[in-house]
Scaffold this motif. Structure first.
Motif, PDB file in Angstrom:
ATOM      1  N   ARG A 192       0.850  -1.191   0.000  1.00 51.32           N
ATOM      2  CA  ARG A 192       0.000   0.000   0.000  1.00 51.32           C
ATOM      3  C   ARG A 192       0.880   1.232   0.000  1.00 51.32           C
ATOM      4  O   ARG A 192       1.907   1.272   0.673  1.00 51.32           O
ATOM      5  CB  ARG A 192      -0.895   0.009   1.240  1.00 51.32           C
ATOM      6  N   LEU A 193       0.505   2.224  -0.782  1.00 46.50           N
ATOM      7  CA  LEU A 193       1.284   3.456  -0.843  1.00 46.50           C
ATOM      8  C   LEU A 193       0.621   4.495   0.065  1.00 46.50           C
ATOM      9  O   LEU A 193      -0.607   4.622   0.064  1.00 46.50           O
ATOM     10  CB  LEU A 193       1.314   3.974  -2.293  1.00 46.50           C
ATOM     11  N   ASP A 194       1.428   5.222   0.832  1.00 45.89           N
ATOM     12  CA  ASP A 194       0.847   6.288   1.672  1.00 45.89           C
ATOM     13  C   ASP A 194       0.408   7.463   0.813  1.00 45.89           C
ATOM     14  O   ASP A 194      -0.588   8.112   1.079  1.00 45.89           O
ATOM     15  CB  ASP A 194       1.863   6.786   2.701  1.00 45.89           C
ATOM     16  N   ARG A 195       1.224   7.743  -0.241  1.00 46.88           N
ATOM     17  CA  ARG A 195       0.942   8.876  -1.124  1.00 46.88           C
ATOM     18  C   ARG A 195       1.237   8.508  -2.564  1.00 46.88           C
ATOM     19  O   ARG A 195       2.179   7.761  -2.833  1.00 46.88           O
ATOM     20  CB  ARG A 195       1.830  10.067  -0.758  1.00 46.88           C
ATOM     21  N   VAL A 196       0.474   9.018  -3.482  1.00 44.94           N
ATOM     22  CA  VAL A 196       0.738   8.869  -4.921  1.00 44.94           C
ATOM     23  C   VAL A 196       0.556  10.237  -5.556  1.00 44.94           C
ATOM     24  O   VAL A 196      -0.400  10.962  -5.223  1.00 44.94           O
ATOM     25  CB  VAL A 196      -0.265   7.913  -5.601  1.00 44.94           C
ATOM     26  N   ALA A 197       1.448  10.584  -6.483  1.00 45.83           N
ATOM     27  CA  ALA A 197       1.315  11.879  -7.162  1.00 45.83           C
ATOM     28  C   ALA A 197       0.148  11.828  -8.152  1.00 45.83           C
ATOM     29  O   ALA A 197      -0.110  10.787  -8.763  1.00 45.83           O
ATOM     30  CB  ALA A 197       2.610  12.216  -7.890  1.00 45.83           C
ATOM     31  N   PHE A 198      -0.530  12.973  -8.323  1.00 40.80           N
ATOM     32  CA  PHE A 198      -1.659  13.039  -9.258  1.00 40.80           C
ATOM     33  C   PHE A 198      -1.283  12.449 -10.622  1.00 40.80           C
ATOM     34  O   PHE A 198      -2.024  11.655 -11.190  1.00 40.80           O
ATOM     35  CB  PHE A 198      -2.085  14.504  -9.472  1.00 40.80           C
ATOM     36  N   GLU A 199      -0.136  12.876 -11.135  1.00 43.91           N
ATOM     37  CA  GLU A 199       0.254  12.436 -12.487  1.00 43.91           C
ATOM     38  C   GLU A 199       0.428  10.928 -12.576  1.00 43.91           C
ATOM     39  O   GLU A 199       0.075  10.307 -13.571  1.00 43.91           O
ATOM     40  CB  GLU A 199       1.572  13.087 -12.885  1.00 43.91           C
ATOM     41  N   GLU A 200       1.009  10.352 -11.508  1.00 39.24           N
ATOM     42  CA  GLU A 200       1.193   8.897 -11.503  1.00 39.24           C
ATOM     43  C   GLU A 200      -0.154   8.192 -11.414  1.00 39.24           C
ATOM     44  O   GLU A 200      -0.393   7.190 -12.100  1.00 39.24           O
ATOM     45  CB  GLU A 200       2.043   8.484 -10.297  1.00 39.24           C
ATOM     46  N   MET A 201      -1.032   8.722 -10.587  1.00 38.96           N
ATOM     47  CA  MET A 201      -2.352   8.102 -10.426  1.00 38.96           C
ATOM     48  C   MET A 201      -3.138   8.177 -11.733  1.00 38.96           C
ATOM     49  O   MET A 201      -3.846   7.245 -12.107  1.00 38.96           O
ATOM     50  CB  MET A 201      -3.110   8.808  -9.294  1.00 38.96           C
ATOM     51  N   GLN A 255      10.282   6.797  -5.488  1.00 47.76           N
ATOM     52  CA  GLN A 255      10.875   5.618  -6.130  1.00 47.76           C
ATOM     53  C   GLN A 255      11.019   5.906  -7.623  1.00 47.76           C
ATOM     54  O   GLN A 255      10.389   6.810  -8.140  1.00 47.76           O
ATOM     55  CB  GLN A 255       9.928   4.413  -5.982  1.00 47.76           C
ATOM     56  N   VAL A 256      11.816   5.092  -8.317  1.00 44.06           N
ATOM     57  CA  VAL A 256      11.902   5.244  -9.775  1.00 44.06           C
ATOM     58  C   VAL A 256      10.578   4.762 -10.388  1.00 44.06           C
ATOM     59  O   VAL A 256       9.955   5.449 -11.185  1.00 44.06           O
ATOM     60  CB  VAL A 256      13.084   4.447 -10.356  1.00 44.06           C
ATOM     61  N   VAL A 257      10.171   3.551  -9.975  1.00 40.70           N
ATOM     62  CA  VAL A 257       8.876   3.030 -10.431  1.00 40.70           C
ATOM     63  C   VAL A 257       7.945   2.981  -9.210  1.00 40.70           C
ATOM     64  O   VAL A 257       8.319   2.441  -8.172  1.00 40.70           O
ATOM     65  CB  VAL A 257       9.027   1.624 -11.057  1.00 40.70           C
ATOM     66  N   ILE A 348       0.942  -4.318 -20.216  1.00 38.00           N
ATOM     67  CA  ILE A 348       1.501  -4.175 -18.864  1.00 38.00           C
ATOM     68  C   ILE A 348       2.307  -2.879 -18.846  1.00 38.00           C
ATOM     69  O   ILE A 348       3.121  -2.645 -19.744  1.00 38.00           O
ATOM     70  CB  ILE A 348       2.462  -5.343 -18.542  1.00 38.00           C
ATOM     71  N   SER A 349       2.097  -2.061 -17.822  1.00 30.05           N
ATOM     72  CA  SER A 349       2.776  -0.762 -17.783  1.00 30.05           C
ATOM     73  C   SER A 349       3.457  -0.547 -16.440  1.00 30.05           C
ATOM     74  O   SER A 349       2.945  -0.976 -15.404  1.00 30.05           O
ATOM     75  CB  SER A 349       1.772   0.364 -17.984  1.00 30.05           C
ATOM     76  N   ALA A 350       4.592   0.125 -16.493  1.00 35.48           N
ATOM     77  CA  ALA A 350       5.265   0.560 -15.258  1.00 35.48           C
ATOM     78  C   ALA A 350       5.202   2.075 -15.237  1.00 35.48           C
ATOM     79  O   ALA A 350       5.422   2.723 -16.263  1.00 35.48           O
ATOM     80  CB  ALA A 350       6.698   0.066 -15.230  1.00 35.48           C
ATOM     81  N   ILE A 351       4.873   2.617 -14.062  1.00 30.40           N
ATOM     82  CA  ILE A 351       4.651   4.068 -13.941  1.00 30.40           C
ATOM     83  C   ILE A 351       5.507   4.620 -12.800  1.00 30.40           C
ATOM     84  O   ILE A 351       5.579   4.021 -11.735  1.00 30.40           O
ATOM     85  CB  ILE A 351       3.166   4.354 -13.604  1.00 30.40           C
ATOM     86  N   GLY A 352       6.125   5.781 -13.025  1.00 29.43           N
ATOM     87  CA  GLY A 352       6.851   6.431 -11.924  1.00 29.43           C
ATOM     88  C   GLY A 352       7.440   7.750 -12.378  1.00 29.43           C
ATOM     89  O   GLY A 352       8.075   7.800 -13.437  1.00 29.43           O
ATOM     90  N   ILE A 353       7.232   8.808 -11.578  1.00 28.75           N
ATOM     91  CA  ILE A 353       7.796  10.088 -12.006  1.00 28.75           C
ATOM     92  C   ILE A 353       9.313  10.069 -11.902  1.00 28.75           C
ATOM     93  O   ILE A 353       9.985  10.864 -12.531  1.00 28.75           O
ATOM     94  CB  ILE A 353       7.198  11.308 -11.240  1.00 28.75           C
ATOM     95  N   GLY A 354       9.850   9.106 -11.151  1.00 29.01           N
ATOM     96  CA  GLY A 354      11.309   8.962 -11.060  1.00 29.01           C
ATOM     97  C   GLY A 354      11.942   8.584 -12.392  1.00 29.01           C
ATOM     98  O   GLY A 354      13.153   8.732 -12.583  1.00 29.01           O
TER      99      GLY A 354
END
Ligand code: ADP
Ligand code: ASP
Ligand code: MG
Length: 411
Positions: A192-201, A255-257, A348-354
């Protein structure tokens, strides 16, 4: 008085006992001093049943009548929750989309909210009344017809109502206790993530994580509505905070991803021996665009003879048959030898602003998937995500492989 929007999804209102449990969550916030607008979905399975009835009645149903039918699921739960609240001594009333009104476009089946007049809800608050809003629905004013917002649309109703009434936050209660690194039903090791950025979500939702409807994330981002995803199955007396969707700057450890998403709603089309000349891409993609079919991944093979080439692309699974029919119709004009299609594929996608600041993130995935013997049919990348198209039978293996590769497994 501070205002709050609480949204409850289908599993959270699946029967009367659960609706009573929802009422207890609402009671807690009312007692904490909030003016509360609750947004509810239909009972789980109800919308699918209603959609099924429409297609049984006619394959080519009138979308305006489809909306009249499928909007009814939310009407039932909004009334039932108002009754359950009243039973607990909490003044409450139900609101249909048209009664507020929630004004939308006329794109029946996937209408966009164009404006909400929050004044009637605020009048209700001044009478100390909880507003129970039927999610997923609105009205197209010029025609006076009911509309629905597309599957999962109650999330969007909730964020839009929160923006309209200036709510302090919007809590999206569901059957998981937050946003995870991937679908926890597929990968038990998801965290579970405590926070996710709008763009990532936004990317995660667009790429298949159905925990939030894409449009709800857009609205939360634009209107700066602090939005939490949390569990309705927590003890109402001891709720957990869930996951906050927030600005990138508010995330300390990046994180990167951040997450892995997957979408089975994909189909692949390959046109063989397409004439390799100017205007061919337009001849293929313009008619598809005109028919509102979204083309996603596109691969054009470099031809040996500079005369013909192969072109592969993906379309939403639901549009597969329509896309094929359109292309077959323009076969002479486009000039291709054969059309091959596959719907047993998954993206399948990997997402991360990193990813913006790290090179070679996708390359590591290609190697890891190859090591598992998984063939990649197509690839796309952008600034904060990459996607691969593979055979559907490898979905779980590929998601788990990438989840481990990027260090997302919980300890
Ligand atoms: P609701 O009926 O409350 O709107 P949904 O079924 O639409 O609930 O969304 C919740 C579901 O989303 C979860 O049960 C989970 O299986 C799925 N899901 C997919 N990806 C994720 C993710 N990354 N984090 C959390 N849940 C996810
Ligand atoms: N009941 C609608 C659906 O199942 C809307 C929602 O649940 O958000 O898609
Ligand atoms: Mg949902």
């Amino acid at each position: 008085m501070a205002r709050l929007v609480m949204k409850f999804g289908g599993t959270s209102v699946a029967n009367i006992e659960r609706i009573r449990n929802v009422a207890r969550h609402v009671q807690r916030e009312v007692e904490a001093g909030y003016d509360v607008a609750v947004v509810v979905s239909a009972m789980s399975g109800k919308t699918n049943e209603l959609v099924g009835w429409c297609t049984d009645a006619s394959k080519l149903y009138d979308k305006r009548e489809y909306d009249a039918v499928v909007a009814s699921g939310e009407q039932v739960t909004s009334g039932l929750l108002a009754i359950a609240l009243q039973e607990m001594g909490i003044p409450a009333r139900s609101w249909q989309g048209w009664q507020i009104p929630i004004k939308t476009s006329d794109a029946h089946g996937s209408a966009r909210i164009e404006g909400i007049d929050g004044s009637r809800l605020l009048e209700g608050f001044s009478r100390k009344e909880v507003a129970v809003v039927a999610g997923f629905q609105g009205i197209h004013e010029a025609t006076g017809r009911l509309t629905t917002l597309g599957r999962g649309g109650s999330d969007t109703s909730a964020v839009a109502v929160a923006a309209a009434i200036g709510a302090e936050r919007c809590d999206i209660y569901t059957d998981v206790d937050g946003v995870y690194t991937t679908d926890p039903r597929i990968v038990p090791k998801a965290r579970r993530l405590d926070r996710v950025a709008f763009e990532e979500m936004l990317e995660m939702a667009s790429l298949g994580a159905k925990v939030l409807q894409v449009r709800s994330v857009e609205l939360a981002m634009v209107h700066k509505v602090p939005t939490f995803v949390r569990s309705s199955f927590d003890d109402p007396a001891n709720p957990q905070p869930g996951t906050l969707i927030c600005d990138e700057e508010d995330i300390v450890e990046q994180q990167v991803v951040t997450g892995i998403a997957f979408s089975k709603d994909e189909a692949q089309i390959t046109l063989r021996d397409v004439a390799d000349k100017p205007g061919v891409a337009a001849a293929i993609f313009v008619p598809l665009a005109d028919a509102n079919i979204n083309v996603d991944m596109i691969i054009q093979v470099v031809s040996d003879d500079a005369r013909s080439t192969d072109l592969t692309f993906t379309v939403p699974g639901a549009d597969f048959d329509r896309a094929r029919a359109i292309l077959e119709k323009s076969r002479e004009q486009i000039g291709f030898a054969s059309l091959q299609g596959a719907s047993d594929v998954v993206k399948i996608s990997a997402i991360g602003i990193g990813m913006r600041s790290h090179a070679g993130v996708a390359a590591r995935a290609f190697k890891a998937l190859a090591d598992k013997g998984i063939n990649i049919r197509a690839i796309t990348t952008s600034e904060i995500k990459f996607s691969v198209l593979i055979d559907a039978e490898y979905t779980e293996l590929a998601v788990r492989t990438l989840h481990t590769l990027y260090g997302l497994d919980k300890a």
